[in-house]
Design a protein around this motif. Sequence first.
Motif, PDB file in Angstrom:
ATOM      1  N   TRP A   1     -26.750 -24.335 102.519  1.00 41.47           N
ATOM      2  CA  TRP A   1     -27.909 -24.709 101.597  1.00 41.47           C
ATOM      3  C   TRP A   1     -29.495 -24.606 101.641  1.00 41.47           C
ATOM      4  O   TRP A   1     -29.869 -24.639 100.382  1.00 41.47           O
ATOM      5  N   ALA A   2     -29.763 -24.134 102.766  1.00 43.59           N
ATOM      6  CA  ALA A   2     -31.481 -23.338 102.442  1.00 43.59           C
ATOM      7  C   ALA A   2     -31.056 -22.953 102.642  1.00 43.59           C
ATOM      8  O   ALA A   2     -32.392 -22.526 101.850  1.00 43.59           O
ATOM      9  N   ALA A   3     -30.360 -21.254 102.234  1.00 44.35           N
ATOM     10  CA  ALA A   3     -30.591 -20.286 101.709  1.00 44.35           C
ATOM     11  C   ALA A   3     -30.378 -20.107 100.554  1.00 44.35           C
ATOM     12  O   ALA A   3     -31.375 -19.594  99.416  1.00 44.35           O
ATOM     13  N   LEU A   4     -29.802 -21.264  99.612  1.00 43.00           N
ATOM     14  CA  LEU A   4     -29.558 -21.228  98.417  1.00 43.00           C
ATOM     15  C   LEU A   4     -30.704 -22.133  98.115  1.00 43.00           C
ATOM     16  O   LEU A   4     -31.388 -21.520  96.779  1.00 43.00           O
ATOM     17  N   SER A   5     -31.327 -22.832  98.798  1.00 45.09           N
ATOM     18  CA  SER A   5     -32.860 -23.487  98.423  1.00 45.09           C
ATOM     19  C   SER A   5     -34.067 -22.663  98.316  1.00 45.09           C
ATOM     20  O   SER A   5     -34.221 -22.416  97.512  1.00 45.09           O
ATOM     21  N   ARG A   6     -33.586 -21.177  98.772  1.00 46.38           N
ATOM     22  CA  ARG A   6     -34.844 -20.507  98.915  1.00 46.38           C
ATOM     23  C   ARG A   6     -34.796 -19.623  97.773  1.00 46.38           C
ATOM     24  O   ARG A   6     -35.522 -19.394  97.282  1.00 46.38           O
ATOM     25  N   TRP A   7     -33.229 -19.104  97.012  1.00 44.80           N
ATOM     26  CA  TRP A   7     -32.646 -18.593  96.551  1.00 44.80           C
ATOM     27  C   TRP A   7     -33.753 -19.093  94.819  1.00 44.80           C
ATOM     28  O   TRP A   7     -33.783 -18.743  93.868  1.00 44.80           O
ATOM     29  N   ALA A   8     -33.101 -20.323  95.220  1.00 46.27           N
ATOM     30  CA  ALA A   8     -33.064 -20.965  94.118  1.00 46.27           C
ATOM     31  C   ALA A   8     -35.499 -21.426  93.789  1.00 46.27           C
ATOM     32  O   ALA A   8     -35.645 -21.257  92.621  1.00 46.27           O
ATOM     33  N   ARG A   9     -36.111 -21.635  95.031  1.00 46.56           N
ATOM     34  CA  ARG A   9     -37.142 -20.979  94.543  1.00 46.56           C
ATOM     35  C   ARG A   9     -38.683 -19.977  94.018  1.00 46.56           C
ATOM     36  O   ARG A   9     -39.152 -19.779  93.376  1.00 46.56           O
ATOM     37  N   ALA A  10     -37.313 -18.947  94.771  1.00 46.14           N
ATOM     38  CA  ALA A  10     -37.860 -17.237  94.495  1.00 46.14           C
ATOM     39  C   ALA A  10     -37.197 -16.990  93.196  1.00 46.14           C
ATOM     40  O   ALA A  10     -38.369 -16.711  92.196  1.00 46.14           O
ATOM     41  N   HIS A  11     -36.406 -17.746  92.866  1.00 44.40           N
ATOM     42  CA  HIS A  11     -36.014 -17.524  91.434  1.00 44.40           C
ATOM     43  C   HIS A  11     -35.963 -18.870  90.336  1.00 44.40           C
ATOM     44  O   HIS A  11     -34.988 -18.698  89.205  1.00 44.40           O
ATOM     45  N   HIS A  12     -36.974 -19.812  90.261  1.00 44.42           N
ATOM     46  CA  HIS A  12     -37.023 -20.638  89.656  1.00 44.42           C
ATOM     47  C   HIS A  12     -37.348 -20.385  88.103  1.00 44.42           C
ATOM     48  O   HIS A  12     -36.666 -21.027  87.261  1.00 44.42           O
ATOM     49  N   ASP A  13     -37.497 -19.252  87.746  1.00 43.79           N
ATOM     50  CA  ASP A  13     -37.665 -18.504  86.235  1.00 43.79           C
ATOM     51  C   ASP A  13     -36.638 -18.416  86.184  1.00 43.79           C
ATOM     52  O   ASP A  13     -36.130 -18.089  84.602  1.00 43.79           O
ATOM     53  N   LYS A  14     -35.385 -18.590  87.014  1.00 43.45           N
ATOM     54  CA  LYS A  14     -34.090 -17.738  86.027  1.00 43.45           C
ATOM     55  C   LYS A  14     -32.787 -18.960  85.663  1.00 43.45           C
ATOM     56  O   LYS A  14     -31.750 -18.842  85.498  1.00 43.45           O
ATOM     57  N   VAL A  15     -33.485 -19.784  86.505  1.00 44.10           N
ATOM     58  CA  VAL A  15     -32.850 -21.634  86.895  1.00 44.10           C
ATOM     59  C   VAL A  15     -33.802 -22.936  86.284  1.00 44.10           C
ATOM     60  O   VAL A  15     -34.784 -22.220  86.614  1.00 44.10           O
ATOM     61  N   ARG A  16     -32.564 -23.717  85.693  1.00 41.50           N
ATOM     62  CA  ARG A  16     -33.574 -25.242  85.484  1.00 41.50           C
ATOM     63  C   ARG A  16     -32.922 -25.810  86.747  1.00 41.50           C
ATOM     64  O   ARG A  16     -34.481 -26.791  86.950  1.00 41.50           O
ATOM     65  N   ARG A  17     -31.782 -26.587  87.452  1.00 39.43           N
ATOM     66  CA  ARG A  17     -31.982 -26.864  88.508  1.00 39.43           C
ATOM     67  C   ARG A  17     -30.706 -25.947  89.451  1.00 39.43           C
ATOM     68  O   ARG A  17     -30.075 -25.468  89.228  1.00 39.43           O
ATOM     69  N   VAL A  18     -31.050 -26.550  91.326  1.00 35.93           N
ATOM     70  CA  VAL A  18     -29.697 -26.032  91.540  1.00 35.93           C
ATOM     71  C   VAL A  18     -29.144 -27.085  92.783  1.00 35.93           C
ATOM     72  O   VAL A  18     -30.627 -28.590  92.886  1.00 35.93           O
ATOM     73  N   VAL A  19     -28.111 -28.065  92.380  1.00 32.35           N
ATOM     74  CA  VAL A  19     -27.248 -29.061  93.265  1.00 32.35           C
ATOM     75  C   VAL A  19     -26.519 -28.473  94.127  1.00 32.35           C
ATOM     76  O   VAL A  19     -26.087 -28.339  93.653  1.00 32.35           O
ATOM     77  N   ALA A  20     -27.039 -29.137  95.105  1.00 31.77           N
ATOM     78  CA  ALA A  20     -25.522 -29.425  96.460  1.00 31.77           C
ATOM     79  C   ALA A  20     -25.645 -30.816  96.477  1.00 31.77           C
ATOM     80  O   ALA A  20     -25.724 -31.937  95.844  1.00 31.77           O
ATOM     81  N   VAL A  21     -23.786 -31.331  96.277  1.00 32.63           N
ATOM     82  CA  VAL A  21     -23.104 -32.678  96.080  1.00 32.63           C
ATOM     83  C   VAL A  21     -22.210 -33.117  97.050  1.00 32.63           C
ATOM     84  O   VAL A  21     -21.554 -32.039  97.552  1.00 32.63           O
ATOM     85  N   ILE A  22     -22.785 -33.982  98.062  1.00 35.43           N
ATOM     86  CA  ILE A  22     -21.326 -34.469  98.186  1.00 35.43           C
ATOM     87  C   ILE A  22     -20.736 -35.989  98.544  1.00 35.43           C
ATOM     88  O   ILE A  22     -20.572 -36.883  97.422  1.00 35.43           O
ATOM     89  N   LYS A  23     -20.216 -35.654  99.207  1.00 31.30           N
ATOM     90  CA  LYS A  23     -19.041 -37.035  98.943  1.00 31.30           C
ATOM     91  C   LYS A  23     -19.067 -38.248 100.680  1.00 31.30           C
ATOM     92  O   LYS A  23     -19.007 -37.739 101.137  1.00 31.30           O
ATOM     93  N   VAL A  24     -19.965 -39.493  99.413  1.00 27.60           N
ATOM     94  CA  VAL A  24     -20.697 -40.174 101.062  1.00 27.60           C
ATOM     95  C   VAL A  24     -19.551 -41.780 100.169  1.00 27.60           C
ATOM     96  O   VAL A  24     -19.870 -42.207  99.417  1.00 27.60           O
ATOM     97  N   SER A  25     -18.450 -42.583 101.280  1.00 23.44           N
ATOM     98  CA  SER A  25     -17.925 -43.959 101.023  1.00 23.44           C
ATOM     99  C   SER A  25     -17.738 -43.573  99.540  1.00 23.44           C
ATOM    100  O   SER A  25     -17.587 -45.039  99.346  1.00 23.44           O
ATOM    101  N   ASP A  26     -16.457 -42.666  99.262  1.00 20.70           N
ATOM    102  CA  ASP A  26     -16.336 -42.272  97.966  1.00 20.70           C
ATOM    103  C   ASP A  26     -17.610 -42.294  96.496  1.00 20.70           C
ATOM    104  O   ASP A  26     -17.031 -42.619  95.692  1.00 20.70           O
ATOM    105  N   GLU A  27     -18.189 -42.442  96.753  1.00 18.14           N
ATOM    106  CA  GLU A  27     -19.945 -42.083  96.330  1.00 18.14           C
ATOM    107  C   GLU A  27     -20.487 -40.627  96.278  1.00 18.14           C
ATOM    108  O   GLU A  27     -20.965 -39.906  97.116  1.00 18.14           O
ATOM    109  N   LEU A  28     -20.395 -39.907  95.810  1.00 23.63           N
ATOM    110  CA  LEU A  28     -20.691 -38.595  94.829  1.00 23.63           C
ATOM    111  C   LEU A  28     -22.770 -38.943  95.009  1.00 23.63           C
ATOM    112  O   LEU A  28     -23.243 -39.609  94.966  1.00 23.63           O
TER     113      LEU A  28
END
Length: 849
Positions: A788-815
């Motif tokens: 996800w650190a690599a995906l974050s670098r990619w997102a910042r390097a190509h901010h003109d190509k994407v609107r949002r880049v989001v990581a999702v986890i599940k903790v205690s049955d909540e996203l």
Amino acid sequence: MSFTLTPYQSNAVTLCVEEVRDAQRVFIERAKKTAVGLSAPTGAGKTVIATSVLERLIFGDETTEGNPGLAILWVTDDPALNRQTLDKMLLASAQLTDGDLVEIDTAFDQKRLDRGRIHFAHIHLFGKGTTSMQPSNSRENGLWEIVANTVEAYGSNFLLVIDEAHKGVEAKRDAATIIERISHGGTADHFTGRPHPAAPVIFGITATPERFKRAMDRAGRSLEMIEVPVSEVRESGLLKDRIIVRHPGESQAAESTLLAQSVVTLKEFDERWRAYTELTGAPLVEPLLVIQVRPGTSDAELGSYLSSLESEWLLLKGDAIAHSFESHATLTLPGDREVRYIAPDRIAADSRVRVVLFKSALTTGWDCPRAEVMLSLRVAKDYTNIAQLIGRMVRTPLAERIETDESLNSVTLYLPHYSKSEVAKVVQALGEDTGGDIEIAVEPVDCVKNTAIPSECFALLGALPSVARAKKPWRSQTDRLLGLARLLRGHNLVANASAQAQARLVGAIKTEVAVRAAEIQELVNDVMELDISETVWDNRRGQFVESDNQQSISTKVQDIDTQFNAAVRALPDATAKWYWNTLCDEMDDPYEAKAHVAALVKTKEMAIAFKKAVEAAAADQSEAWRVQYANQVSMLGKQARLDFEGAWNPRVGTLAVDIEIPASVSAPSETITGSGEHAVTSPVPVYDKHLYVAPSDHRVVPEGKYPFKPGSAWEIDVLEKEIGYATLVGWYRNPARSKHGLGVPYPDGEGWALMYPDFLFFHEVDGAIVVDVVDPHGHQGWDTGPKWAALSRWARAHHDKVRRVVAVIKVSDELKALDLTTDIITERLDECTTKASIEAVFAEFGGDY
């Protein structure tokens, strides 16, 4: 080795050699009997690994001298498997010759096994009924006696290798198996009446190690197990990505239809392989169809099958069709048709055969990567047998993943007589046999472009910056330089690149020789002449005394050859031989030239110095070529650029590429629910607005829908929430390990690996279409943070190509969601290596999804 080992193979070889040598030392020092195991999945190249292990044990390597006194007994349960292994070893090895590999048969009669050789035997030769292997008037030594004599005479210099070590290692009805007696000793009274000695060291090779582990534990042997992960094998390109399972709907007569369809698939593979060869110049793969017929199939039925095959493809007649039935005779069928017999271990090498018929097992001795289509005409009783057979078909024919045509990375199975529940059992068995790391697609549908999706979505997908992997492994800087020379020559950039590379490496040796001229001349004299001292026992003094009788004699050419060969092994690739060729042009005596080469590694310090000099020169030349030709390489095609990138930057091994928009996308339409006897196939959930959707004629998936098989229940939660947004106009399931998917490089400790975020969502906002990247993922792995650190670098390097880049986890049955486009997130994720540390970052910077 004649082959270049992959990194995982090289690592396994090193570990196996170390453990076997340690086991031998333990036996010498403490008389303790031990075992070493190699566990690698089908397709990993176990024979290639084992060949390299035995080569290094016998002939030595860069750090350790060989052991020519080692006698090896290689045991299996089948003679065909021995012959296949022997042939593979000769192909794979650069040092083992025909004379080094001995197939034991009834003519083998000597007191003990030969040192420095590998002897192949199958367990039936040791059985009570094999009287031809017992002592008699015509036979002096029985096979049990030969092995016993070898163990007693050689001790730790006897190595027992058990191939397919999960077989025959466990006692049946309290009676020791033949493998057990050879391994751990015991009575062999049907031959000699004396106990058989146990093997000091055992080297077991298996794809399923549990039985071997239990057997060694029961025998009281400590076991060192070297295990090759399935993921590393597939990542290397040696295993196919996908197994496609096709079957009819319930209560449908489908035998003739699927027989014809299997030939259609075979022809498609044939056309695609021919196109690939024309495009790349790679060796031509001629795909094979394997047909399992029912026991008791009549000659008339076989004849009808042959007629159907020929009617679908005129090529399928005569020698193109063969059988591997238990009866080894040629079959004569109605209409004067003949079908020749072919042994399973000979199928791969016989390029004439395109269809093989068999009845029951075709697993022992079976190794044919070009077998890419299977049709089983049997009733649903052979789940495990089919799984084992398909497991032997998942090897890639060219030992590499095909990047330009992903359909060539699959194998297809047709099951006309299997219901949904029976197909489910086959799929479960396939998952167990392949280690669960190969995708199994049940009744896949080829989804076509969704005409309801705006064309801008496809344009935005193709504009996302991605990377691809350059997979060529290099065993040294010299190997890398020579590979680069081949690329430069092959693409007409440097006509004499190989000659330039050799000259540069030989020049590096000459430079180092000039610096060490006096020292080397002394070592050359040591090689050419043998100083003999004399020590005499003096009875009057009661001690040994040194005599004045000293002499120097010329070294025999055989001994010079031995020292020269040591230099060949110690210096990278063929540099020692190239230097020798240069010296032969300067010296009259080729053996004097060999002595000069041998002197380069006469001492450990000298060997290290010359290896470093050669490797440094190779690295410098590679870099010089990169600077000189990088611009011209950038104008070549994608695959050529990937090949060069793997040589320019061997540790990075990735190349920026564009995502290729596919004409269609294949997705499984059925999934497995339940387990064991309760396993059944069920339709995969379908969704709207995917960029690719099912056509109108699919029997399972409705037109305009996309079947999505989730990795977890909460992936569906993420998908349904995203689809629910009013602004959504389309979405794309990002495929892993594909030129059609978004790949992002991340450091994995040894170099670079690729991560593939799960979803791309396309929204229309203020009249423009934007892209969101959403990656729901389990976060228990150590590499989640780096990914996800690599995906974050990619997102910042190509901010003109994407609107949002989001990581999702599940903790205690909540996203929970984390925006990866902020600066501080990257650094924090870089530090995360545990589940708790990931959750802490989400708690501090994230929020509810």
